[in-house]
Design a protein around this motif. Structure first.
Motif, PDB file in Angstrom:
ATOM      1  N   ALA A   1       0.825  -1.203   0.000  1.00 19.68           N
ATOM      2  CA  ALA A   1       0.000   0.000   0.000  1.00 19.68           C
ATOM      3  C   ALA A   1       0.862   1.257   0.000  1.00 19.68           C
ATOM      4  O   ALA A   1       1.927   1.306   0.608  1.00 19.68           O
ATOM      5  N   TYR A   2       0.387   2.274  -0.679  1.00 19.83           N
ATOM      6  CA  TYR A   2       1.018   3.594  -0.652  1.00 19.83           C
ATOM      7  C   TYR A   2      -0.085   4.621  -0.886  1.00 19.83           C
ATOM      8  O   TYR A   2      -1.214   4.249  -1.235  1.00 19.83           O
ATOM      9  N   PRO A   3       0.172   5.916  -0.677  1.00 24.19           N
ATOM     10  CA  PRO A   3      -0.895   6.916  -0.788  1.00 24.19           C
ATOM     11  C   PRO A   3      -1.660   6.816  -2.105  1.00 24.19           C
ATOM     12  O   PRO A   3      -1.097   6.955  -3.191  1.00 24.19           O
ATOM     13  N   GLY A   4      -2.943   6.548  -2.002  1.00 27.66           N
ATOM     14  CA  GLY A   4      -3.793   6.421  -3.167  1.00 27.66           C
ATOM     15  C   GLY A   4      -3.977   4.997  -3.644  1.00 27.66           C
ATOM     16  O   GLY A   4      -4.846   4.727  -4.475  1.00 27.66           O
ATOM     17  N   TYR A   5      -3.190   4.056  -3.108  1.00 27.82           N
ATOM     18  CA  TYR A   5      -3.284   2.649  -3.500  1.00 27.82           C
ATOM     19  C   TYR A   5      -3.462   1.813  -2.240  1.00 27.82           C
ATOM     20  O   TYR A   5      -2.592   1.813  -1.365  1.00 27.82           O
ATOM     21  N   PRO A   6      -4.578   1.086  -2.103  1.00 25.88           N
ATOM     22  CA  PRO A   6      -4.866   0.376  -0.854  1.00 25.88           C
ATOM     23  C   PRO A   6      -4.025  -0.855  -0.608  1.00 25.88           C
ATOM     24  O   PRO A   6      -4.038  -1.392   0.497  1.00 25.88           O
ATOM     25  N   GLY A   7      -3.292  -1.322  -1.614  1.00 24.54           N
ATOM     26  CA  GLY A   7      -2.480  -2.516  -1.449  1.00 24.54           C
ATOM     27  C   GLY A   7      -3.109  -3.732  -2.101  1.00 24.54           C
ATOM     28  O   GLY A   7      -4.227  -3.687  -2.623  1.00 24.54           O
ATOM     29  N   GLN A   8      -2.380  -4.831  -2.079  1.00 24.38           N
ATOM     30  CA  GLN A   8      -2.835  -6.069  -2.704  1.00 24.38           C
ATOM     31  C   GLN A   8      -3.754  -6.825  -1.743  1.00 24.38           C
ATOM     32  O   GLN A   8      -3.346  -7.192  -0.645  1.00 24.38           O
ATOM     33  N   VAL A   9      -4.982  -7.047  -2.183  1.00 26.05           N
ATOM     34  CA  VAL A   9      -5.952  -7.781  -1.367  1.00 26.05           C
ATOM     35  C   VAL A   9      -6.630  -8.832  -2.234  1.00 26.05           C
ATOM     36  O   VAL A   9      -6.669  -8.715  -3.465  1.00 26.05           O
ATOM     37  N   PRO A  10      -7.161  -9.889  -1.628  1.00 21.00           N
ATOM     38  CA  PRO A  10      -7.865 -10.914  -2.403  1.00 21.00           C
ATOM     39  C   PRO A  10      -9.072 -10.341  -3.130  1.00 21.00           C
ATOM     40  O   PRO A  10      -9.721  -9.400  -2.660  1.00 21.00           O
ATOM     41  N   VAL A  11      -9.371 -10.920  -4.277  1.00 16.81           N
ATOM     42  CA  VAL A  11     -10.529 -10.525  -5.078  1.00 16.81           C
ATOM     43  C   VAL A  11     -11.351 -11.762  -5.374  1.00 16.81           C
ATOM     44  O   VAL A  11     -10.817 -12.786  -5.819  1.00 16.81           O
TER      45      VAL A  11
END
Length: 333
Positions: free
Chosen positions: A288-298
């Motif tokens: 995660a970084y500002p503006g991007y929530p990070g890698q999460v399951p879909v």
């Protein structure tokens, strides 16, 4: 008067981007995003909430049974890990994501932690007994109706058409404390008598931002009003407003148990503290970084994003929490 210690804020973030032909100008954004300052929460040795607490809900305005069930299931999940058979695996056949209870377990590492929350009573106020516009004093008065206060946390949830002072402009919710006498002073007569004599209590307010400001208070399930316009994530319960409420409620409950009266764990000034989750705002998965929530399951079938599973296989997206053992913001995935 209520004493305010924690808000889910619209954090001002400075995003720096560099292009191949030169640097772009820094763009200020008011978003529910991650901050970049080093995080070190300090124990100020005030009281924390420990032991067994029920969470009593006051629904202010109109909510469907399905919306109320989303919040109820989240609260039930805080102390009830899902059965292995009901835990869906991540997309691509990977391992099942962690449970909501494993996320909440991090609060027990705040000495002396271990607040065990359970779902308490629910009160419906669909008639908007205090009107459509509420002040923070009004919120305390509503919370005072959720008796008894001993061994409980009051949570007020406002509908999308309810206007709360500062909502969307400076915060998405808050946790605070009040004395029953002060809250009762502005309450209707029947609630006033019931509220007297119960002492100090902790409460939380969260607003449904679906109509007023989903880009600020329901991010990352809605595009933000400023900055990069990446596609929003699909909400796991097919309701952007309610899944935004879950993120904010989780944030504020963690702050309420680790810094209930302003003398617990926080960094920065007491009037605007960074707390267990607000110190890690905007982080949901690895990278995660500002503006991007990070890698999460879909979910392969619905496209919904999530990182935790609760009762009956219910899925949620929960924010990172600062871990006092590692002194780092920790995401579930």
């Amino acid at each position: 008067m209520a004493h305010l210690y924690g808000r889910v804020a619209l954090v001002l973030v400075l995003l720096l981007a560099a292009g191949a032909a030169g640097g772009e100008a820094a763009t200020p954004r008011q978003l529910f995003l991650v901050t970049q300052a080093p995080v070190t929460l300090t124990n100020h040795h005030g009281q924390l909430l420990t032991g067994n607490y029920s969470v009593n809900l006051l629904w202010y305005g109109r909510f469907t049974p399905a919306q109320r069930a989303t919040v109820a299931d989240f609260l039930l999940s805080l102390s009830s890990p899902p059965a292995p058979s009901s835990s869906p695996a991540a997309a691509g056949g990977g391992p099942a994501p962690p449970s909501v209870a494993s996320w909440w377990a991090t609060t027990a590492r705040y000495h002396p932690g271990a607040a065990r929350l359970s779902l308490g009573r629910q009160v419906l106020d669909g008639s908007l007994s205090l009107g459509r516009r509420l002040s923070e004093t009004s919120l305390a008065a509503l919370a005072a109706r959720l008796s008894p206060h001993r061994g409980s946390i009051a949570v007020v949830i406002t509908a999308p058409d309810v206007l709360v002072d500062g909502f969307c402009l400076s915060h998405c919710g808050l946790h605070a404390s009040a004395t029953s006498a002060a809250a009762a002073a502005t309450a209707p007569a029947p609630a006033r008598a019931a509220a007297r004599g119960r002492g100090r209590f902790a409460y939380v307010w969260v607003g449904n931002a679906a109509e007023q400001c989903p880009g600020e208070c329901a991010w990352p399930f809605h595009q933000p009003p400023y900055g990069p316009q990446a596609p929003p994530l699909v909400s796991p319960n097919a309701d952007v407003g309610m899944d935004g409420i879950i993120i904010n409620l989780a944030t504020l409950l963690a702050g309420a148990v680790t810094n209930p009266y302003g003398g617990g764990y926080f960094q920065g000034p007491t009037e605007a503290p960074l707390e267990a989750v607000t110190a890690c705002t905007g982080m949901f998965g690895a990278g995660a970084y500002p503006g991007y929530p990070g890698q999460v399951p879909v979910d392969a079938a619905t496209g919904a994003s999530y990182n935790a599973v609760g009762v009956a296989g219910r899925r949620f997206l929960l924010p990172a929490m600062w871990d006092p053992k590692t002194s780092q913001c920790s995401t579930l995935v």
